[in-house]
Enzyme design. Structure first.
Site, PDB file in Angstrom:
ATOM      1  N   LYS A 127       0.812  -1.215   0.000  1.00 36.90           N
ATOM      2  CA  LYS A 127       0.000   0.000   0.000  1.00 36.90           C
ATOM      3  C   LYS A 127       0.848   1.268   0.000  1.00 36.90           C
ATOM      4  O   LYS A 127       1.906   1.312   0.642  1.00 36.90           O
ATOM      5  CB  LYS A 127      -0.886   0.022   1.253  1.00 36.90           C
ATOM      6  CG  LYS A 127      -1.977  -1.031   1.280  1.00 36.90           C
ATOM      7  CD  LYS A 127      -2.812  -0.875   2.550  1.00 36.90           C
ATOM      8  CE  LYS A 127      -3.739  -2.052   2.784  1.00 36.90           C
ATOM      9  NZ  LYS A 127      -4.847  -2.120   1.827  1.00 36.90           N
TER      10      LYS A 127
ATOM     11  N   GLY B  67     -13.667  -5.500   5.968  1.00 33.84           N
ATOM     12  CA  GLY B  67     -14.573  -6.096   6.933  1.00 33.84           C
ATOM     13  C   GLY B  67     -14.928  -7.555   6.695  1.00 33.84           C
ATOM     14  O   GLY B  67     -15.754  -8.109   7.399  1.00 33.84           O
TER      15      GLY B  67
ATOM     16  N   ARG C  91     -23.126  -3.211  -3.665  1.00 36.65           N
ATOM     17  CA  ARG C  91     -24.511  -3.088  -4.135  1.00 36.65           C
ATOM     18  C   ARG C  91     -24.686  -1.816  -4.966  1.00 36.65           C
ATOM     19  O   ARG C  91     -25.329  -1.821  -6.007  1.00 36.65           O
ATOM     20  CB  ARG C  91     -25.465  -3.047  -2.943  1.00 36.65           C
ATOM     21  CG  ARG C  91     -25.695  -4.396  -2.298  1.00 36.65           C
ATOM     22  CD  ARG C  91     -27.196  -4.664  -2.241  1.00 36.65           C
ATOM     23  NE  ARG C  91     -27.519  -5.871  -1.511  1.00 36.65           N
ATOM     24  CZ  ARG C  91     -28.156  -6.891  -2.074  1.00 36.65           C
ATOM     25  NH1 ARG C  91     -28.501  -6.857  -3.354  1.00 36.65           N
ATOM     26  NH2 ARG C  91     -28.454  -7.956  -1.368  1.00 36.65           N
TER      27      ARG C  91
ATOM     28  N   GLY D 169     -10.455  -2.888   8.894  1.00 43.97           N
ATOM     29  CA  GLY D 169     -10.057  -3.078  10.275  1.00 43.97           C
ATOM     30  C   GLY D 169     -11.210  -3.201  11.245  1.00 43.97           C
ATOM     31  O   GLY D 169     -10.999  -3.277  12.448  1.00 43.97           O
TER      32      GLY D 169
ATOM     33  N   GLY E 184      -8.350  -8.618   5.121  1.00 43.36           N
ATOM     34  CA  GLY E 184      -7.302  -7.918   5.846  1.00 43.36           C
ATOM     35  C   GLY E 184      -7.135  -8.473   7.237  1.00 43.36           C
ATOM     36  O   GLY E 184      -6.597  -9.571   7.450  1.00 43.36           O
TER      37      GLY E 184
END
Lengths: 203, 290
Positions: free
Chosen positions: B79, B212, B163, B151, B233
């Site tokens: 990143k 998430g 969506r 996170g 993650g």
């Protein structure tokens, strides 16, 4: 060849399905054991495509989903196969890598992680990391075609029964042994149907 | 566009149907590869720890990234801060396979994203909706992911973003050609990208879910909603049994429509990451960089 199974565990399998559709060949996805078993029962498995993706992922999922043994015996019994990039690695007898990892040890050591039905030694990530990926044109069995190499392997050594179909910069990038056709490049990413036509013509 | 951009989009195609896992050291990278990760994201602190620690969060030490590159054969991503051109140049210099210009790190520029067309290595960028996705693609991103809320272990934002993107994509596809000019204006994106979405009913690059995802069911949910693969993650290495959970998520992504198999995979996985609900957090990382 009327109906082809496309190994759909991970990677660019939809692209192969699109190419087969353009040739008028039916395809179905193999994501688990039942997909394979039902196809064999119903005589719908005329050939198999092992697509590009990550060979460590595909190799692991083949074992965990109980697909490895039945597919290996089908290949040993002459099921026509097309393997591209990771698919070439899956079919090879031997895989070497410039990096040592657990997966490589498994591949070359005791437990066979790959099918081992194509008598070649393949070097993984042979052109380096993504910055080494490239597109070019070269001769494939007498036809000039576009070739796309993505973190690609190449064939370092061939057994006596292996026919070399393409080279790039002197390196072997496409081979055939009996009913098994394998490329280090990705014919499914270009619009060119030459490789898929050769595959479909095998059975 | 040029060959390099095509090749970079092609690498993302090879990652489809796969799981990309956050790892902080070579040992975790090997666990991830052995569990079936299609790629790893090298970062010093996983998002849950970044959130807990606070402060400015930056690109990882190149030494740590190189250690991970040496440990695995799968692609390695890392990143950079939004707009941090030099961090991206550094990652290109060490031949990273993919750069994530990420809202998880502290933004370096609150106006401009990196002009990714100037780079040879590929970029993945986060997006909350179709407009954001197409703006990042116009800047040269060759892969898109939802932003989720990293996170937290709360999948609600990833669901919302996916969506929204799918809904807007269907709207563009159904539009009359005469309406596309206005759509481009409203989305604040170039017309040619809107035309692409209209003709193909999808983004011109691969689209993953991120943020998430903590369970096999979360991963399969994102796939059923149209994701082409999943980033995980904090969900793996913040859980009780990382290797087992990672392998279960990989299998759930391949067989995302087989509820019986996902039931098996969800059984006896040990403790999931505790997580924080969306309403309980003070810093919304997904708001960084529109």
């Amino acid at each position: 060849m009327k109906s082809v199974g496309v190994l759909a565990l991970q990677g660019a399998f939809v692209e192969h399905e699109n190419m087969l559709a353009r040739l008028g060949v039916d395809s179905f996805e193999i994501r688990q054991r039942e997909d394979l078993d039902s196809a064999i029962r119903e005589h719908r498995l005329d050939g198999i495509v092992i697509p590009g993706g990550e060979s460590t992922v595909i190799g692991k999922l083949l074992r965990e989903l109980d697909l490895y043994d039945p597919l290996q015996s089908a290949l040993q019994n002459g099921l026509p196969a097309l393997g591209t990039c990771a698919g070439l690695i899956m079919l090879a007898k031997k895989v070497v890598s410039d990096r040592v990892s657990t997966a490589d040890v498994l591949a070359t050591g005791g437990e066979a992680e790959y099918f081992g039905v194509l008598d070649v030694e393949v070097k993984r990530n042979a052109f380096g990391r993504q910055l080494g990926s490239f597109a070019t044109r070269s001769d494939f069995a007498g036809t000039d075609i576009p070739m796309v190499f993505i973190r690609a392997p190449f064939v370092a050594q061939c057994g006596p029964d292996v026919e070399v179909l393409a080279r790039v910069d002197g390196k072997v990038v496409a081979v055939r042994q009996n009913n098994i056709l394998a490329t280090a490049f990705h014919p499914e990413l270009t619009g060119d149907l030459t490789v898929h036509t050769a595959f479909v013509g095998m059975g | 566009m040029n060959d390099r951009y095509e090749l970079n989009k092609n690498l993302a195609q090879m990652l489809k149907g796969g799981v990309i896992m956050d790892v902080s050291n070579p040992e975790q990278a090997e666990i991830a590869q052995n569990a079936g990760a299609a790629a790893v994201m090298a970062l010093e602190r996983i998002p849950a720890d970044i959130r807990a620690a606070g402060g400015v969060s930056r690109m990882s030490d190149p030494k740590m990234i190189r250690g991970i590159q040496d440990a695995v054969s799968i692609p390695v991503m890392a990143k950079v801060r939004i707009g941090h051109i030099v961090e991206a140049q550094i990652l290109q210099a060490i031949e990273i396979d993919y750069i994530d210009e990420s809202e998880v790190l502290s933004p370096a520029d609150d106006v401009f994203h990196i002009n990714k067309t100037r780079f040879s290595v590929p970029f993945v960028c986060g997006a909350k909706d179709l407009g954001e996705a197409l703006r990042r693609i116009a800047e040269g991103a060759s892969m898109i992911r939802t932003k989720g809320e990293p996170g937290t272990g709360d999948v609600i934002q990833a669901v919302r973003h996916m969506r929204k993107m799918q809904q807007q994509t269907r709207q563009i596809k159904a539009m009359d050609e005469d309406e596309l000019f206005e759509a481009a204006k409203q989305l604040q994106v170039p017309l040619d990208l809107v035309n692409y979405v209209h003709e193909n009913g999808k983004l011109p690059v691969v689209n993953f879910a991120a943020g998430g995802v903590a369970t096999p069911a979360d991963a399969a949910l994102m796939m059923q909603l149209g994701a082409e693969g999943v980033f995980v993650g904090s969900g793996i290495f913040k859980s009780g049994d990382p290797a087992k959970r990672a392998a279960a998520i990989v299998k759930a992504v391949t067989n995302f429509e087989d509820a019986a198999m996902i039931a098996e995979l969800s059984t006896d996985l040990g403790e999931a990451m505790v997580g924080i609900n969306e309403q309980e957090i003070e810093l919304l990382m997904a708001q960084r960089g529109e």
